[in-house]
Scaffold this motif. Structure first.
Motif, PDB file in Angstrom:
ATOM      1  N   GLY A   1       0.787  -1.229   0.000  1.00  0.00           N
ATOM      2  CA  GLY A   1       0.000   0.000   0.000  1.00  0.00           C
ATOM      3  C   GLY A   1       0.819   1.278   0.000  1.00  0.00           C
ATOM      4  N   LYS A   2       2.060   1.219  -0.463  1.00  0.00           N
ATOM      5  CA  LYS A   2       2.902   2.421  -0.456  1.00  0.00           C
ATOM      6  C   LYS A   2       2.296   3.531  -1.316  1.00  0.00           C
ATOM      7  CE  LYS A   2       6.459   0.139  -1.942  1.00  0.00           C
ATOM      8  NZ  LYS A   2       5.806  -1.204  -1.938  1.00  0.00           N
ATOM      9  N   THR A   3       1.836   3.176  -2.514  1.00  0.00           N
ATOM     10  CA  THR A   3       1.270   4.191  -3.402  1.00  0.00           C
ATOM     11  C   THR A   3      -0.017   4.760  -2.830  1.00  0.00           C
ATOM     12  OG1 THR A   3       2.290   3.179  -5.353  1.00  0.00           O
ATOM     13  CG2 THR A   3       0.424   4.630  -5.737  1.00  0.00           C
TER      14      THR A   3
ATOM     15  N   ARG B   1       5.417  18.648  -5.189  1.00  0.00           N
ATOM     16  CA  ARG B   1       5.703  17.973  -6.450  1.00  0.00           C
ATOM     17  C   ARG B   1       5.621  16.464  -6.229  1.00  0.00           C
ATOM     18  NH1 ARG B   1       8.319  22.398  -8.899  1.00  0.00           N
ATOM     19  NH2 ARG B   1       7.419  24.163  -7.737  1.00  0.00           N
ATOM     20  N   ILE B   2       5.141  15.769  -7.244  1.00  0.00           N
ATOM     21  CA  ILE B   2       4.978  14.319  -7.166  1.00  0.00           C
ATOM     22  C   ILE B   2       5.832  13.679  -8.246  1.00  0.00           C
ATOM     23  CG2 ILE B   2       3.316  12.415  -7.295  1.00  0.00           C
ATOM     24  CD1 ILE B   2       1.164  14.502  -6.478  1.00  0.00           C
ATOM     25  N   TRP B   3       6.682  12.759  -7.814  1.00  0.00           N
ATOM     26  CA  TRP B   3       7.598  12.092  -8.733  1.00  0.00           C
ATOM     27  C   TRP B   3       7.315  10.606  -8.731  1.00  0.00           C
ATOM     28  CZ3 TRP B   3      12.086  14.710  -5.690  1.00  0.00           C
ATOM     29  CH2 TRP B   3      12.112  16.073  -6.002  1.00  0.00           C
ATOM     30  N   ASN B   4       7.149  10.048  -9.905  1.00  0.00           N
ATOM     31  CA  ASN B   4       6.844   8.626 -10.044  1.00  0.00           C
ATOM     32  C   ASN B   4       8.032   7.905 -10.679  1.00  0.00           C
ATOM     33  OD1 ASN B   4       5.749   6.105 -10.392  1.00  0.00           O
ATOM     34  ND2 ASN B   4       4.309   6.708 -11.987  1.00  0.00           N
ATOM     35  N   ALA B   5       8.763   7.164  -9.838  1.00  0.00           N
ATOM     36  CA  ALA B   5       9.882   6.346 -10.328  1.00  0.00           C
ATOM     37  C   ALA B   5       9.564   4.865 -10.218  1.00  0.00           C
ATOM     38  CB  ALA B   5      11.155   6.674  -9.548  1.00  0.00           C
ATOM     39  N   ASP B   6       8.279   4.552 -10.015  1.00  0.00           N
ATOM     40  CA  ASP B   6       7.838   3.154  -9.931  1.00  0.00           C
ATOM     41  C   ASP B   6       7.378   2.719 -11.321  1.00  0.00           C
ATOM     42  OD1 ASP B   6       6.869   0.677  -9.336  1.00  0.00           O
ATOM     43  OD2 ASP B   6       5.229   1.364  -8.044  1.00  0.00           O
ATOM     44  N   LEU B   7       8.319   2.260 -12.123  1.00  0.00           N
ATOM     45  CA  LEU B   7       8.004   1.948 -13.515  1.00  0.00           C
ATOM     46  C   LEU B   7       7.291   0.615 -13.680  1.00  0.00           C
ATOM     47  CD1 LEU B   7      11.292   3.178 -15.239  1.00  0.00           C
ATOM     48  CD2 LEU B   7       9.184   4.435 -14.748  1.00  0.00           C
ATOM     49  N   LEU B   8       7.242  -0.204 -12.614  1.00  0.00           N
ATOM     50  CA  LEU B   8       6.574  -1.497 -12.712  1.00  0.00           C
ATOM     51  C   LEU B   8       5.080  -1.400 -12.448  1.00  0.00           C
ATOM     52  CD1 LEU B   8       9.154  -3.822 -10.913  1.00  0.00           C
ATOM     53  CD2 LEU B   8       8.846  -3.439 -13.373  1.00  0.00           C
TER      54      LEU B   8
ATOM     55  N   HIS C   1      -2.103   1.050 -11.170  1.00  0.00           N
ATOM     56  CA  HIS C   1      -2.477   1.870 -10.020  1.00  0.00           C
ATOM     57  C   HIS C   1      -1.360   2.838  -9.645  1.00  0.00           C
ATOM     58  CE1 HIS C   1      -5.424  -1.560  -8.761  1.00  0.00           C
ATOM     59  NE2 HIS C   1      -5.980  -0.729  -9.629  1.00  0.00           N
ATOM     60  N   SER C   2      -0.637   3.325 -10.627  1.00  0.00           N
ATOM     61  CA  SER C   2       0.478   4.232 -10.334  1.00  0.00           C
ATOM     62  C   SER C   2      -0.051   5.561  -9.820  1.00  0.00           C
ATOM     63  CB  SER C   2       1.329   4.465 -11.578  1.00  0.00           C
ATOM     64  OG  SER C   2       0.715   5.394 -12.440  1.00  0.00           O
ATOM     65  N   ILE C   3       0.798   6.262  -9.090  1.00  0.00           N
ATOM     66  CA  ILE C   3       0.390   7.548  -8.525  1.00  0.00           C
ATOM     67  C   ILE C   3       0.087   8.557  -9.629  1.00  0.00           C
ATOM     68  CG2 ILE C   3       2.697   8.579  -8.307  1.00  0.00           C
ATOM     69  CD1 ILE C   3       1.758   9.471  -5.443  1.00  0.00           C
ATOM     70  N   SER C   4       0.669   8.351 -10.818  1.00  0.00           N
ATOM     71  CA  SER C   4       0.426   9.265 -11.941  1.00  0.00           C
ATOM     72  C   SER C   4      -1.019   9.190 -12.433  1.00  0.00           C
ATOM     73  CB  SER C   4       1.371   8.929 -13.096  1.00  0.00           C
ATOM     74  OG  SER C   4       2.711   8.947 -12.681  1.00  0.00           O
ATOM     75  N   LYS C   5      -1.688   8.078 -12.172  1.00  0.00           N
ATOM     76  CA  LYS C   5      -3.078   7.919 -12.597  1.00  0.00           C
ATOM     77  C   LYS C   5      -3.984   8.897 -11.866  1.00  0.00           C
ATOM     78  CE  LYS C   5      -6.607   4.325 -13.224  1.00  0.00           C
ATOM     79  NZ  LYS C   5      -6.899   2.869 -13.067  1.00  0.00           N
ATOM     80  N   PHE C   6      -3.595   9.285 -10.658  1.00  0.00           N
ATOM     81  CA  PHE C   6      -4.419  10.168  -9.824  1.00  0.00           C
ATOM     82  C   PHE C   6      -3.944  11.616  -9.872  1.00  0.00           C
ATOM     83  CE2 PHE C   6      -4.040   5.908  -8.151  1.00  0.00           C
ATOM     84  CZ  PHE C   6      -5.348   5.508  -8.043  1.00  0.00           C
TER      85      PHE C   6
ATOM     86  N   GLY D   1      -9.153   5.668 -10.910  1.00  0.00           N
ATOM     87  CA  GLY D   1      -8.266   6.823 -10.895  1.00  0.00           C
ATOM     88  C   GLY D   1      -8.920   8.063 -10.323  1.00  0.00           C
ATOM     89  N   LEU D   2      -9.921   7.870  -9.458  1.00  0.00           N
ATOM     90  CA  LEU D   2     -10.607   8.997  -8.831  1.00  0.00           C
ATOM     91  C   LEU D   2      -9.869   9.442  -7.578  1.00  0.00           C
ATOM     92  CD1 LEU D   2     -14.302   7.728  -9.034  1.00  0.00           C
ATOM     93  CD2 LEU D   2     -13.358   9.675 -10.298  1.00  0.00           C
ATOM     94  N   THR D   3      -9.941  10.731  -7.278  1.00  0.00           N
ATOM     95  CA  THR D   3      -9.480  11.171  -5.966  1.00  0.00           C
ATOM     96  C   THR D   3     -10.520  10.741  -4.936  1.00  0.00           C
ATOM     97  OG1 THR D   3     -10.578  13.321  -6.017  1.00  0.00           O
ATOM     98  CG2 THR D   3      -8.362  13.173  -6.995  1.00  0.00           C
TER      99      THR D   3
END
Length: 269
Positions: A28-30, A48-55, A59-64, A212-214
């Motif tokens: 549940g880190k993301t 700022r939000i940085w997404n380095a979780d390429l796997l 459900h990546s943080i970039s979706k939200f 991908g909803l808040t």
């Protein structure tokens, strides 16, 4: 599970922070980083939000967060170089940041092996904050043990996030996490100044993340294009979780370890 309730925000005159969640995969880190990002951005934080979780694509943080910066495709060295660029920009421009590195062996591990990451960031006025996301499984403490033992990423600002959503036995959080909280590595972390925070469970979390909803949007009955209409009961569940239960979670976090918000927001709350 005992918790200390604290103020929920620090003003924009505080020290910039760098929030990084670590732990096993699928703990549940993301979700934790996403909730923190939403909470503090809603309050006006320059975050700022940085997404380095390429796997993690689904459900990546970039979706939200459409404003999240995403590491370009490449190997660990490429991702590590990208993270270094982001950190140098944070040092130069003094904003708060959230970094999602995913689980397993990550570019963060590689970077921490090469430089004294915590000391380097602190030297340049940035406070690193480690969020160790843990379930009731003793094996969930392995990451914590590794980081404390090696000192790779063990800042003074360390929060042990006990994720109630990982309790699958029907037991209460106090009972489910009792063994974990008494584990020697957890006691060692607490003795060194770490805090514990309980993340409340949300049974319909998948309904939110799939769309991908808040959390605020789901509670307001907003819909995601291309998906079935959300259940009004799930909307109510999310509303209770976000507006009633999660404020206690946010309130248990030290304000100086969290993103800064404008002083006017602090005064209003």
């Amino acid at each position: 599970m005992s918790k200390t309730t604290k103020a929920t925000v620090q003003t924009d005159s505080g020290q910039p922070i760098l929030l990084i969640a670590v732990g096993r995969q699928r703990v549940g880190k993301t979700v934790v980083l996403n909730a923190l990002a939403q909470h503090y951005q809603e309050r006006g934080a320059d975050l700022r939000i940085w997404n380095a979780d390429l796997l993690n694509q689904t459900h990546s943080i970039s979706k939200f967060h459409t404003d999240a910066l995403i590491a370009p495709p490449g190997n660990f060295e490429d991702t590590k170089a990208w993270i270094e660029e982001r950190l140098q920009d944070q040092i130069a421009n003094r904003y708060d940041a959230i970094l999602d590195v995913g689980g397993g062996e990550t570019a963060l591990n590689r970077l921490a092996e090469e430089v004294q990451l915590v000391e380097t960031m602190e030297l340049h006025g940035i406070r690193p904050v480690a969020l160790h996301v843990i379930g009731p499984d003793i094996a969930d403490t392995d990451y914590l043990n590794n980081f404390l033992r090696t000192g790779l990423f063990a800042p003074a600002a360390t929060i042990l996030v006990m994720n109630e959503g990982l309790v699958t036995t029907g037991r209460s959080a106090n009972i489910a996490f009792a063994r974990v909280q008494q584990h020697p590595v957890v006691l060692d972390a607490l003795a060194k100044g770490a805090d514990i925070a309980l993340l409340p469970a949300l049974g319909c979390m998948g309904q939110v993340t799939d769309r991908g909803l808040t959390f605020s949007a789901m509670a307001r009955a907003e819909q995601a294009p291309g998906h079935e209409k959300t259940s009004l009961f799930d909307q109510a569940r999310v509303g209770r979780w976000w507006n009633v239960q999660m404020p206690e979670f946010f309130g248990s976090l030290r304000p100086e370890w969290m993103p800064r918000v404008p002083a006017a927001v602090e005064a209003a709350e």
